[in-house]
Design an enzyme around this catalytic site. Structure first.
Site, PDB file in Angstrom:
ATOM      1  N   LYS A  55      13.703  50.642 -23.943  1.00  0.00           N
ATOM      2  CA  LYS A  55      14.814  51.542 -24.304  1.00  0.00           C
ATOM      3  C   LYS A  55      14.310  52.987 -24.225  1.00  0.00           C
ATOM      4  O   LYS A  55      14.189  53.536 -23.143  1.00  0.00           O
ATOM      5  CB  LYS A  55      15.354  51.193 -25.704  1.00  0.00           C
ATOM      6  N   TYR A  76      -9.412  43.055 -17.030  1.00  0.00           N
ATOM      7  CA  TYR A  76      -8.969  42.145 -18.095  1.00  0.00           C
ATOM      8  C   TYR A  76      -9.169  42.795 -19.462  1.00  0.00           C
ATOM      9  O   TYR A  76      -8.337  42.669 -20.357  1.00  0.00           O
ATOM     10  CB  TYR A  76      -9.731  40.815 -18.031  1.00  0.00           C
ATOM     11  N   ASP A 131      11.606  49.753 -36.827  1.00  0.00           N
ATOM     12  CA  ASP A 131      11.941  49.347 -35.470  1.00  0.00           C
ATOM     13  C   ASP A 131      12.148  50.655 -34.704  1.00  0.00           C
ATOM     14  O   ASP A 131      13.179  51.299 -34.804  1.00  0.00           O
ATOM     15  CB  ASP A 131      13.207  48.489 -35.446  1.00  0.00           C
ATOM     16  N   ARG A 165      31.430  42.089 -27.468  1.00  0.00           N
ATOM     17  CA  ARG A 165      30.789  41.937 -28.776  1.00  0.00           C
ATOM     18  C   ARG A 165      31.911  41.637 -29.754  1.00  0.00           C
ATOM     19  O   ARG A 165      32.458  42.515 -30.383  1.00  0.00           O
ATOM     20  CB  ARG A 165      30.039  43.213 -29.187  1.00  0.00           C
ATOM     21  N   PHE A 204      19.045  43.039 -36.388  1.00  0.00           N
ATOM     22  CA  PHE A 204      19.086  42.948 -34.936  1.00  0.00           C
ATOM     23  C   PHE A 204      18.699  41.513 -34.572  1.00  0.00           C
ATOM     24  O   PHE A 204      17.858  40.906 -35.237  1.00  0.00           O
ATOM     25  CB  PHE A 204      18.139  43.954 -34.267  1.00  0.00           C
TER      26      PHE A 204
END
Ligand SMILES: *Cc1c(COP(=O)(O)O)cnc(C)c1O
Length: 461
Positions: free
Chosen positions: A262, A76, A219, A386, A128
């Site tokens: 990704k 844990y 990001d 899209r 995004f």
């Protein structure tokens, strides 16, 4: 090690385990697509031959990563896999402190909650979906300050992810620096088609924000793909390694959110990385509320181990060259066949221009949705819309938004498909293109209230 001029981008791996794919007939696909309301999101995965819906969490892990899964320390608190991950984030991304999260949006949630106050503005290089939503939920307003070229699908600018410094400074002067907690910088901008930001541009953003005491949060989801583009396209970086470029790149920022699904070659995982101790301490307190203890953040020990090892593989030049090489291979063949696509070819996906592909279908008959359906029917290749369906409706008027771009996205999972799979995809798109005049549009027969593209249903006209 590698010869840039003559050797192709061929895969630096061989296949050890296979996942059989179901081969279907056109008749079968007609039936299941109709049942799915002509929406590729509603298809069952087992009815798909080549799945180009997304590159998120769809990567193939290596033997090194799978071996690491067996070394999961499922304690844990204080799992050794956490320390391995922390070590690798420090070593390759260069940030001091790490908070693991279950995936990217978990990190976005934490940093938005900590840094954004009601009424703040967050400038960034194109939004995004989840990033902007968390900024808004925290009371902020996202302001797009990407260069104008990013909005033009035919513009060949090598760094369409760049920030327009004038737009950024104008905003700072207009609202005041105290209203801007940070600049939200994405590396390879997903919504612009996987387009990179240059090192020079990020450096200038750093200089400008330093002047005003504004932070930069990166990001870093596809920062390694961005590093590859810098190496290939930017002056002065040809002889630098991906590792060196990534490290320098991150050094111009104060922290990063990461969707490891990704770049980092895993199926689940993410993190928030920071340099400021006080912000880290707050994130470490908050992660316990929303994700889990600060040494696992919603992940199993084995997931953190796979991620730690994924970083080591993802920064390998031969890997990233093959990854982007595969996308370029498909894109170039489509360009050669005069198929209209967004230029230049991005890092993780190719976007077909459905307005040019199907000029006889008006936007209200959903040309991109139609094209995605036709490609599936032809070959079992799954892509996604899209365009007008994804854009949704204007809350005030109730009318559809009519986006300038009507695109079909072909997103490539990492290390999953072969060159022959790419050829099937290319041949199928060419075939659909040759028969485009006979293609009819669609009518929407069911429309969900939120994010309608996921579950909307259609009928053939
Ligand atoms: C996928 C993605 C995210 C969100 O990450 P999740 O792991 O899906 O929560 C954030 N930013 C970018 C650029 C992404 O592609």
């Amino acid at each position: 090690m590698h010869n840039l001029k003559r050797r192709s981008w061929a895969e630096p791996f061989k296949i050890k385990m296979v996942e059989p794919l179901k081969m279907t007939t056109r008749e079968y696909r007609e039936k299941v697509l109709k049942e799915a309301g002509y929406n590729t999101f509603l298809l069952k995965s087992e009815d798909v031959y080549i799945d180009l819906l997304t590159d998120s969490g769809t990567n193939a892990m290596s033997e090194y990563q799978w071996a690491g899964m067996m070394l999961g320390d499922e304690a844990y608190a204080g799992s050794k896999n956490f320390y391995h991950l922390e070590h690798n984030v420090q070593k390759y991304y260069g940030y001091k402190y790490l908070v693991p999260t279950h995936q990217g949006r978990g990190a976005e949630h934490l940093i938005s909650k900590i840094l954004i106050k009601k009424g703040d503005y967050i400038p960034g290089n194109m939004y995004f979906t989840t990033t902007r939503l968390h900024q808004e939920l925290a009371g902020g307003t996202f302001i797009d300050v990407i260069i104008d070229e990013a909005h033009d699908p035919q513009n060949e600018h090598p760094f369409k992810g760049n920030i327009d410094l004038q737009k950024l400074e104008d905003l700072i002067k207009k609202v005041g620096p105290q209203k801007i907690p940070y600049v939200s910088v994405a590396a390879t901008v997903n919504m612009a088609g996987g387009q990179p930001i240059s090192m020079a541009n990020l450096k200038q953003v750093r200089e400008l924000t330093s002047k005003y005491g504004i932070k930069i949060i990166l990001d870093a989801t596809r920062a390694i793909e961005n590093a590859y583009f810098i190496k290939i396209r930017e002056e002065g970086y040809k002889d630098k390694s991906i590792e060196e470029i990534l490290y320098e790149f991150c050094s111009y920022t104060d922290g990063a959110t990461m969707s490891a699904k990704k770049d980092l070659l895993v199926n689940i995982g993410g993190f928030l990385a920071l340099n400021d101790y006080d912000i880290f301490e707050e994130a470490r307190n908050l992660v316990v509320v929303y994700e889990g203890l600060h040494t696992y953040g919603g992940l199993a020990g084995r997931d953190m181990e796979a991620m730690a090892r994924g970083i080591e593989e993802a920064i390998n030049y031969d890997h990233i060259r093959a990854r982007i090489g595969q996308v370029e291979y498909v894109g170039q063949k489509l360009i050669d066949a005069n198929i209209p696509i967004v230029r230049p070819i991005g890092g993780h996906a190719i976007f077909l221009d459905a307005k040019k592909f199907l000029p006889h279908i008006p936007q209200i008959q959903f040309p991109a949705q139609t094209l995605a359906a036709e490609i599936y029917l032809d070959s079992g290749v799954r892509t996604m819309e899209r365009g007008i369906v994804s854009a949704g409706r204007n809350k005030e008027t109730g009318d559809h938004y009519y986006p300038k771009l009507e695109l079909v996205r072909l997103t490539f999972p990492r290390r999953v498909y072969t060159q022959a799979h790419c050829d099937v995809t290319i041949e199928s798109i060419i075939e659909v293109f040759e028969n485009r005049d006979s293609i009819r549009g669609l009518k929407m027969i069911y429309e969900p209230k939120y994010l309608r593209f996921f579950q909307a249903r259609f009928e053939r006209l």
